[in-house]
Design a protein around this motif. Structure first.
Motif, PDB file in Angstrom:
ATOM      1  N   ILE A  57     -12.218  19.145  16.356  1.00  0.00           N
ATOM      2  CA  ILE A  57     -12.544  19.183  17.783  1.00  0.00           C
ATOM      3  C   ILE A  57     -11.435  19.845  18.583  1.00  0.00           C
ATOM      4  O   ILE A  57     -10.268  19.503  18.458  1.00  0.00           O
ATOM      5  CB  ILE A  57     -12.796  17.759  18.329  1.00  0.00           C
ATOM      6  CG1 ILE A  57     -13.876  17.048  17.505  1.00  0.00           C
ATOM      7  CG2 ILE A  57     -13.161  17.795  19.812  1.00  0.00           C
ATOM      8  CD1 ILE A  57     -15.226  17.722  17.488  1.00  0.00           C
ATOM      9  N   SER A  58     -11.824  20.792  19.406  1.00  0.00           N
ATOM     10  CA  SER A  58     -10.885  21.469  20.292  1.00  0.00           C
ATOM     11  C   SER A  58     -10.777  20.675  21.591  1.00  0.00           C
ATOM     12  O   SER A  58     -11.687  20.691  22.420  1.00  0.00           O
ATOM     13  CB  SER A  58     -11.366  22.888  20.589  1.00  0.00           C
ATOM     14  OG  SER A  58     -10.530  23.484  21.553  1.00  0.00           O
ATOM     15  N   LEU A  59      -9.677  19.973  21.740  1.00  0.00           N
ATOM     16  CA  LEU A  59      -9.496  19.142  22.930  1.00  0.00           C
ATOM     17  C   LEU A  59      -9.295  19.972  24.195  1.00  0.00           C
ATOM     18  O   LEU A  59      -9.532  19.497  25.297  1.00  0.00           O
ATOM     19  CB  LEU A  59      -8.328  18.184  22.730  1.00  0.00           C
ATOM     20  CG  LEU A  59      -8.496  17.184  21.583  1.00  0.00           C
ATOM     21  CD1 LEU A  59      -7.243  16.339  21.407  1.00  0.00           C
ATOM     22  CD2 LEU A  59      -9.708  16.300  21.811  1.00  0.00           C
ATOM     23  N   ARG A  60      -8.868  21.221  24.036  1.00  0.00           N
ATOM     24  CA  ARG A  60      -8.644  22.092  25.200  1.00  0.00           C
ATOM     25  C   ARG A  60      -9.905  22.806  25.662  1.00  0.00           C
ATOM     26  O   ARG A  60      -9.928  23.418  26.723  1.00  0.00           O
ATOM     27  CB  ARG A  60      -7.569  23.126  24.888  1.00  0.00           C
ATOM     28  CG  ARG A  60      -6.214  22.486  24.620  1.00  0.00           C
ATOM     29  CD  ARG A  60      -5.164  23.517  24.364  1.00  0.00           C
ATOM     30  NE  ARG A  60      -5.492  24.277  23.167  1.00  0.00           N
ATOM     31  CZ  ARG A  60      -4.815  25.314  22.727  1.00  0.00           C
ATOM     32  NH1 ARG A  60      -3.770  25.747  23.377  1.00  0.00           N
ATOM     33  NH2 ARG A  60      -5.178  25.937  21.629  1.00  0.00           N
ATOM     34  N   SER A  61     -10.956  22.718  24.891  1.00  0.00           N
ATOM     35  CA  SER A  61     -12.201  23.392  25.223  1.00  0.00           C
ATOM     36  C   SER A  61     -12.815  22.824  26.498  1.00  0.00           C
ATOM     37  O   SER A  61     -12.856  21.622  26.710  1.00  0.00           O
ATOM     38  CB  SER A  61     -13.188  23.228  24.056  1.00  0.00           C
ATOM     39  OG  SER A  61     -14.497  23.501  24.460  1.00  0.00           O
ATOM     40  N   ARG A  62     -13.325  23.711  27.332  1.00  0.00           N
ATOM     41  CA  ARG A  62     -14.018  23.267  28.559  1.00  0.00           C
ATOM     42  C   ARG A  62     -15.229  22.417  28.217  1.00  0.00           C
ATOM     43  O   ARG A  62     -15.537  21.448  28.899  1.00  0.00           O
ATOM     44  CB  ARG A  62     -14.461  24.471  29.380  1.00  0.00           C
ATOM     45  CG  ARG A  62     -13.349  25.074  30.201  1.00  0.00           C
ATOM     46  CD  ARG A  62     -13.885  26.195  31.038  1.00  0.00           C
ATOM     47  NE  ARG A  62     -13.230  27.401  30.538  1.00  0.00           N
ATOM     48  CZ  ARG A  62     -13.605  28.616  30.779  1.00  0.00           C
ATOM     49  NH1 ARG A  62     -14.656  28.852  31.518  1.00  0.00           N
ATOM     50  NH2 ARG A  62     -12.936  29.640  30.294  1.00  0.00           N
TER      51      ARG A  62
END
Length: 143
Positions: A57-62
């Motif tokens: 999971i990309s935590l920085r993704s919008r």
């Protein structure tokens, strides 16, 4: 063969494809925007992941931020459903085979997809460059 799942055709995805093909590794690509993951496929990725959701999971993704999922209380079913609906919450690309998984493009990590005999051969060739010239070419003396 290595599977490469992606949701955007960004430089990281292109570098990964180029690196794999340059090393003679067959790549099966899949755009998750056009072909979403099934529940079983999401669970397979989670099972391959050493660090669970942190690897995927990309935590920085919008998209991830927009979902407002509480990492501490989200269930596997909720996360699976979220990935199916919004594949952009995954890191890009997700590269895996039957036993190994890497996200993003990192040359050092990508080496796990090169078969062990080929890695040994490459190491021997590299070490041979540094060996004294008295040794026959192609052979490396250890110890």
């Amino acid at each position: 063969m290595v599977n490469l799942y992606f949701h955007t055709n960004d430089p990281s995805k292109r570098k990964a494809v180029n690196w794999l093909t340059a090393h003679g590794i067959e790549v099966k690509q899949r755009n998750l925007e056009k072909q979403p993951l099934t529940k079983q496929e999401v669970r397979q990725l989670l099972a391959l992941s050493i660090n669970g959701t942190d690897d995927l999971i990309s935590l920085r993704s919008r998209d991830t931020k927009a979902l407002e999922l509480d990492k501490k209380v989200v269930t596997i079913d909720e996360l699976t459903a979220a990935i199916q609906v919004a594949p952009r919450i995954l890191k890009n690309p997700v590269i895996f085979d039957r036993t190994k998984l890497v996200t993003g493009f990192d040359k050092e990590k990508m080496g796990i997809f090169i078969p062990q005999p080929q890695r040994r051969l490459e190491l021997s060739r590299l070490l041979a460059k540094f060996a004294p010239s008295s040794q026959p070419k192609g052979q490396v003396k250890f110890g």
